[in-house]
Motif scaffolding. Structure first.
Motif, PDB file in Angstrom:
ATOM      1  N   ALA A 213      -6.866 -25.558 -18.746  1.00 14.77           N
ATOM      2  CA  ALA A 213      -8.284 -25.931 -18.695  1.00 14.77           C
ATOM      3  C   ALA A 213      -9.029 -25.245 -19.840  1.00 14.77           C
ATOM      4  N   GLY A 214      -8.705 -25.630 -21.065  1.00 19.61           N
ATOM      5  CA  GLY A 214      -9.429 -25.065 -22.192  1.00 19.61           C
ATOM      6  C   GLY A 214      -8.552 -24.624 -23.336  1.00 19.61           C
ATOM      7  N   SER A 215      -9.003 -23.588 -24.043  1.00 18.47           N
ATOM      8  CA  SER A 215      -8.448 -23.307 -25.361  1.00 18.47           C
ATOM      9  C   SER A 215      -7.294 -22.322 -25.475  1.00 18.47           C
ATOM     10  N   PRO A 216      -7.055 -21.366 -24.564  1.00 17.25           N
ATOM     11  CA  PRO A 216      -5.910 -20.474 -24.808  1.00 17.25           C
ATOM     12  C   PRO A 216      -4.607 -21.272 -24.959  1.00 17.25           C
ATOM     13  N   GLN A 217      -3.717 -20.780 -25.828  1.00 19.59           N
ATOM     14  CA  GLN A 217      -2.448 -21.456 -26.079  1.00 19.59           C
ATOM     15  C   GLN A 217      -1.287 -20.555 -25.706  1.00 19.59           C
ATOM     16  N   LEU A 218      -0.135 -21.171 -25.469  1.00 23.16           N
ATOM     17  CA  LEU A 218       1.079 -20.442 -25.109  1.00 23.16           C
ATOM     18  C   LEU A 218       2.122 -20.632 -26.202  1.00 23.16           C
ATOM     19  N   LEU A 219       2.677 -19.514 -26.667  1.00 21.87           N
ATOM     20  CA  LEU A 219       3.823 -19.531 -27.573  1.00 21.87           C
ATOM     21  C   LEU A 219       4.965 -18.804 -26.891  1.00 21.87           C
ATOM     22  N   ARG A 220       6.182 -19.314 -27.093  1.00 27.48           N
ATOM     23  CA  ARG A 220       7.356 -18.740 -26.434  1.00 27.48           C
ATOM     24  C   ARG A 220       8.373 -18.329 -27.497  1.00 27.48           C
ATOM     25  N   LEU A 221       8.876 -17.105 -27.358  1.00 30.26           N
ATOM     26  CA  LEU A 221       9.986 -16.628 -28.180  1.00 30.26           C
ATOM     27  C   LEU A 221      11.226 -16.693 -27.303  1.00 30.26           C
TER      28      LEU A 221
ATOM     29  N   PHE B 181       0.223 -15.482 -24.924  1.00 34.82           N
ATOM     30  CA  PHE B 181      -0.951 -16.294 -24.649  1.00 34.82           C
ATOM     31  C   PHE B 181      -2.016 -15.859 -25.655  1.00 34.82           C
ATOM     32  N   VAL B 182      -2.522 -16.796 -26.446  1.00 32.23           N
ATOM     33  CA  VAL B 182      -3.474 -16.442 -27.501  1.00 32.23           C
ATOM     34  C   VAL B 182      -4.692 -17.351 -27.430  1.00 32.23           C
TER      35      VAL B 182
ATOM     36  N   LEU C 226      -7.866 -12.846 -28.340  1.00 36.99           N
ATOM     37  CA  LEU C 226      -7.160 -12.439 -27.130  1.00 36.99           C
ATOM     38  C   LEU C 226      -5.667 -12.687 -27.317  1.00 36.99           C
ATOM     39  N   VAL C 227      -4.853 -11.678 -27.024  1.00 34.18           N
ATOM     40  CA  VAL C 227      -3.395 -11.816 -27.027  1.00 34.18           C
ATOM     41  C   VAL C 227      -2.874 -11.150 -25.755  1.00 34.18           C
TER      42      VAL C 227
ATOM     43  N   THR D 106      -8.087 -16.108 -19.401  1.00 33.69           N
ATOM     44  CA  THR D 106      -9.421 -16.699 -19.556  1.00 33.69           C
ATOM     45  C   THR D 106      -9.993 -16.441 -20.936  1.00 33.69           C
ATOM     46  N   ASN D 107     -10.918 -17.320 -21.325  1.00 34.13           N
ATOM     47  CA  ASN D 107     -11.641 -17.182 -22.579  1.00 34.13           C
ATOM     48  C   ASN D 107     -13.016 -17.804 -22.356  1.00 34.13           C
TER      49      ASN D 107
END
Length: 196
Positions: free
Chosen positions: A78-86, A125-126, A183-184, A8-9
């Protein structure tokens, strides 16, 4: 077997922001306990937040439902947090169809999307307070710098990664006070152990 994760954010700060987040998380938890699918969980939480705030306040959230048996994941963005995958040494942004934050409008319908995780994946998640933060010269931290930070922390345990990335972010930002919360969250996906 499933793992539910909500990132959440909320908007605002202080007690009001805490109350907003608490209201949404309780609504999501109640819906989850009732066995309701993830898209409907988002819709019910959206209604709870809208009923209280009437669109004055809303909550950005990424909702994940991990199937522990096969690595399939259902997601509501539903909004702004983004997901990056290594994955296997490569950092990539995992994009989803953006939908409205919880509580922004009355009776929003949400749609779940799917992706898969593989054993060895590291998920980060950032919030936009990470990828949009500016340096003293006005340069955004951006995807490339974030990818470098993820690469440089790849040997750290997942629990230590957020602090390391936020420390690097602080160095980029300099002395200026942050404009937004950063947030990370880091999750290492190991998959289900093989049956012996």
């Amino acid at each position: 077997d499933h793992l539910m994760l909500y990132v959440t954010n909320g908007m605002g700060e202080g007690i009001e922001a805490s109350l907003l987040t608490n209201l949404a998380i309780n609504a999501l938890r109640n819906a989850r306990r009732a066995g309701i699918p993830i898209a409907d969980q988002a819709a019910l939480a959206d209604q709870a937040v809208y009923a209280h705030y009437r669109g004055r306040c809303y909550l950005s959230v990424l909702l994940f439902d991990f199937d522990l048996t096969n690595g399939r994941v259902r997601v509501v963005d539903a909004g702004s947090p983004q997901l990056l995958r290594l994955r296997r040494g490569v950092v990539e942004h995992v994009g989803f169809e953006a939908q409205l934050p919880l509580g922004m409008f009355e009776e929003t319908d949400y749609v779940a999307q799917e992706f898969e995780v593989e054993p060895g994946d590291r998920l980060l998640f950032v919030s936009d307070g990470v990828h949009a933060v500016a340096s003293p010269k006005g340069e955004a931290y951006g995807e490339a710098a974030l990818a470098r930070a993820i690469q440089s922390t790849r040997l750290l345990p997942a629990a230590e990664v957020p602090r390391a990335i936020l420390r690097e972010l602080t160095g980029h930002r300099g002395e200026a006070m942050p404009d937004d919360d950063a947030l990370v969250v880091c999750l290492d996906w190991r998959g289900r152990p093989a049956d012996r």
